[in-house]
Scaffold this motif. Structure first.
Motif, PDB file in Angstrom:
ATOM      1  N   CYS A  98       0.805  -1.226   0.000  1.00 30.70           N
ATOM      2  CA  CYS A  98       0.000   0.000   0.000  1.00 30.70           C
ATOM      3  C   CYS A  98       0.838   1.277   0.000  1.00 30.70           C
ATOM      4  O   CYS A  98       0.298   2.349  -0.207  1.00 30.70           O
ATOM      5  CB  CYS A  98      -0.964   0.000   1.181  1.00 30.70           C
ATOM      6  N   CYS A 101      -1.278  -5.726   5.556  1.00 28.00           N
ATOM      7  CA  CYS A 101      -0.142  -5.704   4.632  1.00 28.00           C
ATOM      8  C   CYS A 101       1.057  -4.987   5.277  1.00 28.00           C
ATOM      9  O   CYS A 101       2.205  -5.365   5.051  1.00 28.00           O
ATOM     10  CB  CYS A 101      -0.518  -5.039   3.311  1.00 28.00           C
ATOM     11  N   CYS A 102       0.758  -3.962   6.077  1.00 29.71           N
ATOM     12  CA  CYS A 102       1.831  -3.221   6.758  1.00 29.71           C
ATOM     13  C   CYS A 102       2.343  -4.007   7.957  1.00 29.71           C
ATOM     14  O   CYS A 102       3.534  -3.998   8.253  1.00 29.71           O
ATOM     15  CB  CYS A 102       1.325  -1.863   7.227  1.00 29.71           C
TER      16      CYS A 102
HETATM   17 ZN   LIG Z   1       0.467  -1.721   3.798  1.00 29.94          ZN
END
Ligand SMILES: [Zn+2]
Length: 64
Positions: free
Chosen positions: A10, A45-46
């Motif tokens: 992202c 995702c992070c």
């Molecule tokens: Zn992310």
């Protein structure tokens, strides 16, 4: 290697959270989930960027 500055998926900057996460969750006793929540890293995702990262700088540097 060093942690990427941004999340691959992202693009959110997560490199600045690494030192604190490492100190508290890896070297410290705190629960990684709680530390990530507190740091404001909400997206999975992070979160995986920090959870799955391993510093290899010291391992690789003698061979360069
Ligand atoms: Zn992310």
């Amino acid at each position: 290697m060093m942690i990427p500055v941004r999340c691959f998926t992202c693009g959110t900057v997560i490199g600045n959270e690494w030192e604190e996460f490492k100190e508290r969750a890896r070297e410290g006793e705190e629960d990684p989930e709680a530390v990530l929540d507190e740091l404001g890293v909400d997206r999975h995702c992070c979160r995986r960027m920090l959870v799955s990262h391993e510093d290899l700088v010291d391992v690789v540097s003698p061979y360069q």
